[in-house]
Design an enzyme around this catalytic site. Sequence first.
Site, PDB file in Angstrom:
ATOM      1  N   GLU A 114       0.837  -1.202   0.000  1.00 11.07           N
ATOM      2  CA  GLU A 114       0.000   0.000   0.000  1.00 11.07           C
ATOM      3  C   GLU A 114       0.872   1.251   0.000  1.00 11.07           C
ATOM      4  OE1 GLU A 114      -2.934   0.614  -0.572  1.00 11.07           O
ATOM      5  OE2 GLU A 114      -3.361   2.591   0.256  1.00 11.07           O
ATOM      6  N   SER A 169      18.929   4.844   0.702  1.00 14.11           N
ATOM      7  CA  SER A 169      18.005   3.729   0.527  1.00 14.11           C
ATOM      8  C   SER A 169      18.040   3.320  -0.941  1.00 14.11           C
ATOM      9  CB  SER A 169      16.591   4.125   0.942  1.00 14.11           C
ATOM     10  OG  SER A 169      16.122   5.187   0.135  1.00 14.11           O
ATOM     11  N   GLU A 176      21.611 -10.275  -4.866  1.00 21.35           N
ATOM     12  CA  GLU A 176      21.605 -10.699  -3.467  1.00 21.35           C
ATOM     13  C   GLU A 176      20.176 -10.706  -2.935  1.00 21.35           C
ATOM     14  OE1 GLU A 176      24.262  -8.122  -1.265  1.00 21.35           O
ATOM     15  OE2 GLU A 176      25.502  -7.824  -3.041  1.00 21.35           O
ATOM     16  N   LYS A 230      17.213  -9.782  -0.512  1.00 21.22           N
ATOM     17  CA  LYS A 230      16.879  -8.597   0.289  1.00 21.22           C
ATOM     18  C   LYS A 230      16.300  -9.068   1.623  1.00 21.22           C
ATOM     19  CE  LYS A 230      14.492  -4.135   0.024  1.00 21.22           C
ATOM     20  NZ  LYS A 230      13.790  -4.231   1.320  1.00 21.22           N
ATOM     21  N   CYS A 277     -10.559 -24.388  35.471  1.00 22.89           N
ATOM     22  CA  CYS A 277     -11.132 -24.230  34.131  1.00 22.89           C
ATOM     23  C   CYS A 277     -10.741 -25.431  33.270  1.00 22.89           C
ATOM     24  CB  CYS A 277     -10.627 -22.946  33.493  1.00 22.89           C
ATOM     25  SG  CYS A 277     -11.163 -22.732  31.776  1.00 22.89           S
TER      26      CYS A 277
END
Length: 686
Positions: free
Chosen positions: A33, A80, A109, A111, A453
Amino acid sequence: MNIESKIKEFTDQLNQFAYEYYTLDEPSVEDSEYDRLYHELVKLEQENPQLVRADSPTHWTGGVILDGFVKFRHPYNLYSLGDVFSREELALWEERVRKEIVNPEYICELKIDGLSLSLYYENGLLVTAATRGDGTTGENITENVKRIKDVPLKLKEAIDIVVRGEAYLPRQNFAKLNAERELAGAAPFANPRNAAAGTLRQLDTKIVAKRGLATFLYQEASPATNDTQEEVLEYFEELGFQVNPERKFARNLDEIWEFIEEATRLRDELPYDIDGVVIKVNNLAEQEELGFTVKAPRWAIAYKFPAEQAETEILSVDWTVGRTGVVTPTANMTPVLLAQTTVARATLHNVDYIQEKDIRNHDKVMIYKAGDIIPKVGKVLLEKRKPAKHLRKTHRANKYVWTRFGRRSVEKGLVFSKREDNRVKIPTQCPECDSDLIHFEDEVALRCVNPLCPAQIREKLIHFASRDAMNIVGLGPSVISQLFDKKLVTDVADLYQLTVEDLLTLDKVKETLAQKIVSAIAQSRENSAEKLLFGLGIRHVGGKAAKLLLERFANLRALSQASEEEISEIPSLGGVIATAVVSYFETAGAKTLLDELENAGLNFAYLGAVNVEGILSGKTVVLTGKLTTLKRKEAKEKLEALGANVSGSVSKKTDLVVAGEEAGSKLTKAQDLGIEIWSEQDLLDL
């Protein structure tokens, strides 16, 4: 909404999502999203460059620093990666690279889905470890990173170097952590990434050491002395860093895509989470030539796996009671295929989770698998919620609707009060014993505190017989439930009075299974005492805590008479566990149970660790493929008993690979490296 307003809305939303993801580690939306909104904003900004805001997330990398940690200024910008979601988008990136570089070569590679960090070494010694933060300023987490076992505190060479990598929580450790949190009444982590991030921000370094984080290092942030990325990774291995062996050299788009397809197939086999593949230009000089955009390197790109989701309908909600009394809601749903399995139930965790998401019966929801394992409700599709048709409650209205619609009035959702009856009804009484439920201030869970119980007793019996506790083979949930329902067993001590004749009264239990169970029960009497302690199900006492307690006190009787002060002195154990243990053994029920177990001949002594000098002593062994005789855990235990160190990945350091059926890339890599290969039968023959 005009273009300017839309850009403002997307920018504000994405900045908030980035804050939740990078800083709070509590993302409110799925990655898919976020990526969708981000790419919509990029498109709008490209078409309307005069409307780009100064705080647009397309200009920066997100995140601010929490006040609770010391800020650390990175000497190098930590960029990034840009991302793509299809072969077509990847082809466009590769085409741009080829316009600048003649015959480029690539390294592909995996991620890792973890938390990015940087390690700073001076003269070969680790001096600082920091989170990435916003790319320029992160958080100093040195003491916590020192508790990650695979991070070298001293390198093989006395050099100054800055390396980047990913800290992650292996899936096995994640499952164990969440199980412990459930027993403690704490909210489970949503996924291993959140757990890793939360762990590295712990103020108590003992917690970090306990949780078992791991790392993969992948980039030198300081100026590199090597010529290629491939050489960098090999150099990292020589220095003592953990480097992911699952990587591939590629010369073109087809070879890159082959690795992506292999990674997609490999994804479920891996002991850690991945969310894509990173493709880098291999030559470092060519990387420098390509340079960076404002946000990301031009020489690398991340291909991200699509988030697999499915739409379904919540039909009803069940409430079940665990062995500690925690009452957990589970959604019953219209069966739907998700990640190659049919899913009809999903955990709703607790009351807070239901109320925060406003989950109701008959809602349409999107579900996904956390870590591709646990079905979870992700999003309620409010636009598809059918509003109830409210009519004024009068005798005349009742008569008309019943005459006009009969039983169909229920199907048409006609209701005669202001109450919205599709809301999930939160229980006030235990669904098993009708005792009042308690909501303690420091917990999110509803809890039944009735020690009698039936559901708790049944679950305690199941836990006692489980593999990690007393390991009574054949005595599974179905058999235990029948024994309990027939009142043949009411507590764990009763298990040691069972006979073959008792078991033969159960459904689907024949002579062979009955003999097997009785034999397994007898064998469990000789277990080391930490197994028994864990099997008792004392709150906060997991397998590791049980072992530490018995190592210190040597005998279960001695432990039962210990004080909180004595227990609190044990390293790695705190006051919470000490209080729980002392409180448990002070009860009359616990004292009676210990007497019964001792009279039944159970061993109360700690037998110590078994050191086996086997034929595989010191060898690194990898398991791969589908085993037909042994379960994977059994194979791992046998290898460890023979002295082997069992690893999850193949590298130059691997001595042996045990390959089952349908073995994939690990077997191929082992063959390429000339590593010895065994079949499952070879292992069984030892």
